[in-house]
Design a protein around this motif. Structure first.
Motif, mmCIF file in Angstrom:
data_model
loop_
_atom_site.group_PDB
_atom_site.id
_atom_site.type_symbol
_atom_site.label_atom_id
_atom_site.label_comp_id
_atom_site.label_asym_id
_atom_site.label_seq_id
_atom_site.Cartn_x
_atom_site.Cartn_y
_atom_site.Cartn_z
ATOM 1 N N LEU A 54 0.810 -1.215 0.000
ATOM 2 C CA LEU A 54 0.000 0.000 0.000
ATOM 3 C C LEU A 54 0.848 1.272 0.000
ATOM 4 O O LEU A 54 0.320 2.370 -0.159
ATOM 5 C CB LEU A 54 -0.931 0.014 1.220
ATOM 6 N N GLY A 55 2.147 1.117 0.178
ATOM 7 C CA GLY A 55 3.026 2.272 0.211
ATOM 8 C C GLY A 55 2.998 3.017 1.527
ATOM 9 O O GLY A 55 3.398 4.181 1.585
ATOM 10 N N ASP A 56 2.529 2.377 2.566
ATOM 11 C CA ASP A 56 2.444 2.982 3.887
ATOM 12 C C ASP A 56 3.744 2.708 4.639
ATOM 13 O O ASP A 56 3.859 1.745 5.395
ATOM 14 C CB ASP A 56 1.245 2.402 4.651
ATOM 15 N N THR A 57 4.751 3.544 4.399
ATOM 16 C CA THR A 57 6.049 3.341 5.024
ATOM 17 C C THR A 57 6.372 4.502 5.938
ATOM 18 O O THR A 57 5.947 5.627 5.663
ATOM 19 C CB THR A 57 7.155 3.204 3.959
ATOM 20 N N PRO A 58 7.100 4.321 7.001
ATOM 21 C CA PRO A 58 7.590 3.058 7.532
ATOM 22 C C PRO A 58 6.427 2.196 8.029
ATOM 23 O O PRO A 58 5.377 2.717 8.382
ATOM 24 C CB PRO A 58 8.505 3.449 8.680
ATOM 25 N N VAL A 59 6.649 0.908 8.028
ATOM 26 C CA VAL A 59 5.590 -0.038 8.388
ATOM 27 C C VAL A 59 5.186 0.146 9.851
ATOM 28 O O VAL A 59 5.905 0.740 10.645
ATOM 29 C CB VAL A 59 6.016 -1.490 8.107
ATOM 30 N N ALA A 60 4.021 -0.378 10.201
ATOM 31 C CA ALA A 60 3.396 -0.100 11.500
ATOM 32 C C ALA A 60 4.281 -0.482 12.679
ATOM 33 O O ALA A 60 4.383 0.272 13.654
ATOM 34 C CB ALA A 60 2.050 -0.816 11.587
ATOM 35 N N TRP A 61 4.927 -1.644 12.631
ATOM 36 C CA TRP A 61 5.708 -2.073 13.786
ATOM 37 C C TRP A 61 6.973 -1.244 13.958
ATOM 38 O O TRP A 61 7.556 -1.215 15.037
ATOM 39 C CB TRP A 61 6.033 -3.566 13.722
ATOM 40 N N MET A 62 7.400 -0.535 12.919
ATOM 41 C CA MET A 62 8.555 0.350 13.051
ATOM 42 C C MET A 62 8.155 1.714 13.613
ATOM 43 O O MET A 62 8.981 2.408 14.192
ATOM 44 C CB MET A 62 9.249 0.534 11.717
ATOM 45 N N ARG A 63 6.904 2.089 13.445
ATOM 46 C CA ARG A 63 6.415 3.356 13.990
ATOM 47 C C ARG A 63 6.080 3.246 15.466
ATOM 48 O O ARG A 63 6.112 4.242 16.176
ATOM 49 C CB ARG A 63 5.162 3.809 13.228
ATOM 50 N N ASP A 64 5.728 2.053 15.919
ATOM 51 C CA ASP A 64 5.284 1.866 17.300
ATOM 52 C C ASP A 64 6.037 0.685 17.914
ATOM 53 O O ASP A 64 5.801 -0.470 17.554
ATOM 54 C CB ASP A 64 3.773 1.600 17.317
ATOM 55 N N VAL A 65 6.937 0.974 18.845
ATOM 56 C CA VAL A 65 7.767 -0.057 19.463
ATOM 57 C C VAL A 65 6.940 -1.000 20.339
ATOM 58 O O VAL A 65 7.400 -2.092 20.688
ATOM 59 C CB VAL A 65 8.930 0.592 20.251
ATOM 60 N N ASN A 66 5.720 -0.618 20.670
ATOM 61 C CA ASN A 66 4.882 -1.472 21.515
ATOM 62 C C ASN A 66 4.585 -2.820 20.863
ATOM 63 O O ASN A 66 4.389 -3.810 21.555
ATOM 64 C CB ASN A 66 3.588 -0.757 21.876
ATOM 65 N N TYR A 67 4.538 -2.876 19.526
ATOM 66 C CA TYR A 67 4.337 -4.156 18.851
ATOM 67 C C TYR A 67 5.490 -5.108 19.159
ATOM 68 O O TYR A 67 5.271 -6.283 19.448
ATOM 69 C CB TYR A 67 4.228 -3.970 17.337
ATOM 70 N N CYS A 68 6.710 -4.600 19.094
ATOM 71 C CA CYS A 68 7.875 -5.446 19.379
ATOM 72 C C CYS A 68 7.875 -5.924 20.828
ATOM 73 O O CYS A 68 8.179 -7.085 21.099
ATOM 74 C CB CYS A 68 9.152 -4.687 19.067
ATOM 75 N N LEU A 69 7.531 -5.039 21.743
ATOM 76 C CA LEU A 69 7.472 -5.425 23.155
ATOM 77 C C LEU A 69 6.366 -6.444 23.407
ATOM 78 O O LEU A 69 6.553 -7.391 24.181
ATOM 79 C CB LEU A 69 7.259 -4.187 24.026
ATOM 80 N N LEU A 70 5.240 -6.261 22.742
ATOM 81 C CA LEU A 70 4.127 -7.200 22.883
ATOM 82 C C LEU A 70 4.521 -8.591 22.379
ATOM 83 O O LEU A 70 4.234 -9.600 23.028
ATOM 84 C CB LEU A 70 2.920 -6.672 22.115
ATOM 85 N N ILE A 71 5.202 -8.647 21.255
ATOM 86 C CA ILE A 71 5.648 -9.930 20.701
ATOM 87 C C ILE A 71 6.682 -10.569 21.624
ATOM 88 O O ILE A 71 6.626 -11.776 21.890
ATOM 89 C CB ILE A 71 6.214 -9.738 19.287
ATOM 90 N N LEU A 72 7.603 -9.774 22.144
ATOM 91 C CA LEU A 72 8.620 -10.299 23.052
ATOM 92 C C LEU A 72 7.990 -10.898 24.305
ATOM 93 O O LEU A 72 8.290 -12.033 24.682
ATOM 94 C CB LEU A 72 9.599 -9.188 23.433
ATOM 95 N N LEU A 73 7.094 -10.157 24.937
ATOM 96 C CA LEU A 73 6.449 -10.652 26.154
ATOM 97 C C LEU A 73 5.573 -11.871 25.879
ATOM 98 O O LEU A 73 5.553 -12.814 26.679
ATOM 99 C CB LEU A 73 5.624 -9.539 26.791
#
Length: 84
Positions: A54-73
């Motif tokens: 869709l050309g929506d860059t940067p991608v969502a998980w790069m804009r919001d670090v909470n996704y990475c923390l959620l996946i880690l936990l």
């Protein structure tokens, strides 16, 4: 903080795919780092492809670090709470 319905769906989807990836990696007897990588790729892979197409860059998980923390936990909890 107010969470919209769409945000709740994204959070639940991320959690469920992280659990799915963690279980798949644990069935293959990967180490905890491998489980984390597979959980991360499984949970954000589809959304990343969607955002790039869709050309929506940067991608969502790069804009919001909470996704990475959620996946880690989620993946750590899955490793420790897996059924035997």
């Amino acid at each position: 903080m107010q969470v919209s319905t769409m945000d709740a769906i994204e959070i639940l989807g991320t959690i469920s795919f992280a659990i799915s990836g963690s279980f798949a990696a644990m069935q293959r007897r990967l180490d905890p780092f491998g489980v984390l990588i597979i959980a991360f790729v499984t949970s954000i892979g589809g959304g990343t492809v969607r955002d790039l197409l869709l050309g929506d860059t940067p991608v969502a998980w790069m804009r919001d670090v909470n996704y990475c923390l959620l996946i880690l936990l989620t993946s750590i909890a899955t490793i420790f709470l897996k059924p035997t």
